[in-house]
Design a protein around this motif. Structure first.
Motif, PDB file in Angstrom:
ATOM      1  N   THR A   1       0.832  -1.205   0.000  1.00 17.69           N
ATOM      2  CA  THR A   1       0.000   0.000   0.000  1.00 17.69           C
ATOM      3  C   THR A   1       0.868   1.257   0.000  1.00 17.69           C
ATOM      4  N   SER A   2       1.967   1.217   0.748  1.00 20.12           N
ATOM      5  CA  SER A   2       2.870   2.381   0.820  1.00 20.12           C
ATOM      6  C   SER A   2       3.521   2.657  -0.531  1.00 20.12           C
ATOM      7  N   VAL A   3       3.937   1.583  -1.212  1.00 16.34           N
ATOM      8  CA  VAL A   3       4.570   1.749  -2.528  1.00 16.34           C
ATOM      9  C   VAL A   3       3.594   2.371  -3.513  1.00 16.34           C
ATOM     10  N   VAL A   4       2.375   1.828  -3.509  1.00 17.84           N
ATOM     11  CA  VAL A   4       1.349   2.370  -4.403  1.00 17.84           C
ATOM     12  C   VAL A   4       1.095   3.838  -4.102  1.00 17.84           C
ATOM     13  N   TYR A   5       1.058   4.129  -2.800  1.00 16.74           N
ATOM     14  CA  TYR A   5       0.800   5.508  -2.383  1.00 16.74           C
ATOM     15  C   TYR A   5       1.916   6.448  -2.846  1.00 16.74           C
ATOM     16  N   LEU A   6       3.174   5.972  -2.662  1.00 10.28           N
ATOM     17  CA  LEU A   6       4.309   6.793  -3.103  1.00 10.28           C
ATOM     18  C   LEU A   6       4.323   6.986  -4.620  1.00 10.28           C
ATOM     19  N   LEU A   7       3.968   5.897  -5.333  1.00 10.08           N
ATOM     20  CA  LEU A   7       3.914   6.009  -6.798  1.00 10.08           C
ATOM     21  C   LEU A   7       2.853   7.012  -7.225  1.00 10.08           C
TER      22      LEU A   7
ATOM     23  N   ILE B   1       1.834   9.571  -5.462  1.00 10.76           N
ATOM     24  CA  ILE B   1       2.349  10.906  -5.146  1.00 10.76           C
ATOM     25  C   ILE B   1       3.343  11.361  -6.223  1.00 10.76           C
ATOM     26  N   LEU B   2       4.239  10.412  -6.605  1.00 10.51           N
ATOM     27  CA  LEU B   2       5.229  10.732  -7.637  1.00 10.51           C
ATOM     28  C   LEU B   2       4.554  11.095  -8.941  1.00 10.51           C
ATOM     29  N   LYS B   3       3.503  10.342  -9.304  1.00  9.19           N
ATOM     30  CA  LYS B   3       2.755  10.664 -10.521  1.00  9.19           C
ATOM     31  C   LYS B   3       2.153  12.062 -10.439  1.00  9.19           C
ATOM     32  N   CYS B   4       1.604  12.390  -9.262  1.00 13.49           N
ATOM     33  CA  CYS B   4       1.005  13.719  -9.076  1.00 13.49           C
ATOM     34  C   CYS B   4       2.058  14.819  -9.220  1.00 13.49           C
ATOM     35  N   ILE B   5       3.243  14.562  -8.616  1.00 14.98           N
ATOM     36  CA  ILE B   5       4.328  15.559  -8.702  1.00 14.98           C
ATOM     37  C   ILE B   5       4.765  15.754 -10.153  1.00 14.98           C
ATOM     38  N   ILE B   6       4.957  14.633 -10.856  1.00 17.16           N
ATOM     39  CA  ILE B   6       5.382  14.724 -12.267  1.00 17.16           C
ATOM     40  C   ILE B   6       4.321  15.429 -13.102  1.00 17.16           C
ATOM     41  N   PHE B   7       3.073  15.052 -12.867  1.00 12.40           N
ATOM     42  CA  PHE B   7       1.987  15.678 -13.606  1.00 12.40           C
ATOM     43  C   PHE B   7       1.954  17.180 -13.347  1.00 12.40           C
ATOM     44  N   ASN B   8       2.090  17.540 -12.060  1.00 13.36           N
ATOM     45  CA  ASN B   8       2.059  18.965 -11.713  1.00 13.36           C
ATOM     46  C   ASN B   8       3.248  19.716 -12.310  1.00 13.36           C
TER      47      ASN B   8
END
Length: 532
Positions: free
Chosen positions: A23-29, A31-38
């Motif tokens: 769950t943590s890995v998915v959550y971090l991924l 977040i990373l997707k959101c950061i890249i998208f932003n």
């Protein structure tokens, strides 16, 4: 049941800890997707804002001259009006702009910087002479990364320019140049010997005369013994050749120096090749050591003496070695090529106009017969009417530098309809005026008679400016003309000039497209027929 439970655990070892990690890995991924998208979104927004600003800025730039009612051609989004560079000589482009717009001035762009081309002699007089205090500097220049290019008399800015020019002017007085006449005369005789030896080989006129002018400048100005006139080779001649050698980097650097000097520091472009500055640094140090042993009361006899006095004078402590070497470099650069091209064009025009050549020959022959000494003096050559008419007509048709650049230091009123802003470059279109039929009838025709005293007196002032006008006029004008007079008089007295079959006429000669000066872009040759 207990055994089954243990078995099941062994077969399916999924614990709550494993689930939490997943769950943590998915959550971090996520977040990373959101950061890249932003980040992508922000970058796209910034790019959009930048493009919007550039479009807005470009629209303002391209409307600049239209809003002021100034005739112009639509600019290119990247180069402005400089799309002709490397395709057409600047002087040729200036002439064609004048032919396209028969107006007092034209609006152009140096990339995105608005500039004004002046075709009117009255406005030219105000810019160059009457209001010269408002146009003290040229646009051409170099940055701090090129001290030799930045500090020479051609590019240096005021107030340093005023002081330097005043101190060097005395070197080029008629009295000082008279000291050099015997040496220049001897070099003109070597020129005749060289032609006699190589006349059958179809020697390039530009190469021949550059050998001669390099010798004259090297020895007259710096006391350096040169032998290129006779041999075609010499260390100083190799330096001169370096000035003329083209490369894409040199071409880009030259464009920056003349039209966008702010870029020279960023790319570390140099006005002179490194080989040239190294050579001048070497000969300057050697000559300085030698001449320092001479009494300080030594009369200033050449340019090097004048430069050394600048260094010695207590009030001139600010003149660094770089400043002095910069003057040595610019006097060679500004003289050998321009005078060599002038002599090449004179010889070529005379070969195609035998009537003019014969008239000049008769004037020279008559003066030679009546001469009380073996050689002409510089004063005698300067007083020969038709010789100077021929030189002036070639200077009109083949001006070495087809424009005179200045930069307005204040908001300046050009006329009742136009006021330019401080910092605006202004180009006086000398080539355009030299070919304007309003000032010169049938301007493409080679006609030295138009400069005869009885015809020249009606010529409108400031329509003939091959050496510039005003405070920044060419300091070496007398020297260049004396060098040209000795060469062409020696050649015409000894040889009849005729064109080779199928050679292009003077007006059809390809002009160098890559350099700043108006010079032949192809080898031009004539037949030298010994006179009996």
């Amino acid at each position: 049941m207990k055994i089954l439970s243990n078995y099941d655990t062994l077969q399916y070892p999924i614990s709550s800890e494993t689930t939490d990690k997943h769950t943590s890995v998915v959550y971090l991924l996520n977040i990373l997707k959101c950061i890249i998208f932003n980040m992508i979104y922000i970058i796209l927004c910034l790019v959009a804002c930048l493009l919007t600003w550039l479009c807005w800025r470009w629209l303002r730039v391209r409307r600049y001259w239209a809003e002021r009612g100034v005739p112009h051609l639509p600019p290119n989004p990247f180069l402005g009006s400089l799309t002709f560079l490397q395709k057409q000589n600047v002087g040729v482009w200036m002439r064609r702009m004048s032919e396209h717009f028969r107006t007092p001035y034209i609006g152009i762009w140096l990339f995105w910087r608005p500039a004004l081309v002046v075709n009117c002699p009255d406005i030219a007089r105000r810019v160059l002479v009457k209001d010269a205090a408002s146009f003290r500097n040229r646009l051409v220049g170099c940055g701090d990364t090129d001290p030799i290019g930045k500090l020479n008399l051609f590019t240096i800015k005021d107030p340093e320019w005023t002081n330097l020019r005043r101190r060097l002017t005395s070197t080029f007085t008629a009295a000082k140049l008279r000291i050099l006449q015997d040496f220049i005369s001897s070099k003109s005789k070597e020129l005749v010997q060289r032609i006699q030896r190589e006349q059958q080989s179809g020697i390039s006129l530009k190469s021949l005369y550059v050998d001669y002018t390099t010798d004259v400048i090297g020895t007259s100005a710096f006391g350096v013994g040169c032998n290129a006139t006779l041999t075609g080779t010499d260390p100083l001649r190799a330096v001169a050749e370096g000035f003329m050698t083209y490369s894409p980097i040199r071409g880009l650097g030259s464009c920056s120096v003349f039209f966008f000097p702010e870029m020279t520091d960023f790319f570390r472009f140099k006005f002179f090749p490194k080989s040239a500055t190294d050579y001048f640094r070497k000969i300057f140090k050697a000559a300085a050591t030698l001449r320092d042993n001479v009494a300080s009361a030594r009369e200033t006899r050449d340019l090097l003496d004048a430069l050394l006095k600048l260094r010695k004078n207590e009030s001139d402590e600010g003149y660094s070695e770089d400043t002095i070497i910069a003057q040595a470099a610019i006097f060679l650069f500004g003289g050998f090529d321009t005078t060599g091209s002038l002599l090449a064009f004179i010889t070529y025009e005379l070969a195609f106009h035998l009537d003019v050549q014969e008239k000049l020959y008769k004037e020279l022959l008559g003066a030679n017969i009546n001469n009380a000494r073996d050689d002409f003096t510089s004063e005698q050559l300067a007083e020969m009417t038709y010789l100077n008419c021929v030189i002036k007509e070639v200077l009109r048709k083949h001006t070495s530098m087809g424009w005179l650049d200045r930069v307005a230091t204040i908001d300046y009123q050009i006329d009742d309809n136009l006021t330019i802003k401080a910092g605006t470059p202004v180009y006086v279109n000398t080539m355009g005026m030299h070919y304007n039929p309003d000032y010169y009838y049938d301007p493409k025709k080679f006609d030295p008679d138009r400069f005869l005293p009885e015809n020249d007196k009606d010529r409108k002032p400031y329509t003939f400016m091959p050496f510039g006008e005003g405070p920044r006029a060419c300091i070496g004008q007398r020297f260049g003309l004396m060098t040209a007079r000795y060469a062409i008089s020696s050649v015409v007295l000894n040889y009849q000039l005729q064109p080779f079959p199928n050679a292009p006429r003077p007006e059809d000669v390809v002009i160098d497209k890559r350099g700043a000066f108006y010079t032949p872009g192809e080898p031009i040759c004539v037949q030298f027929l010994p006179r009996t």
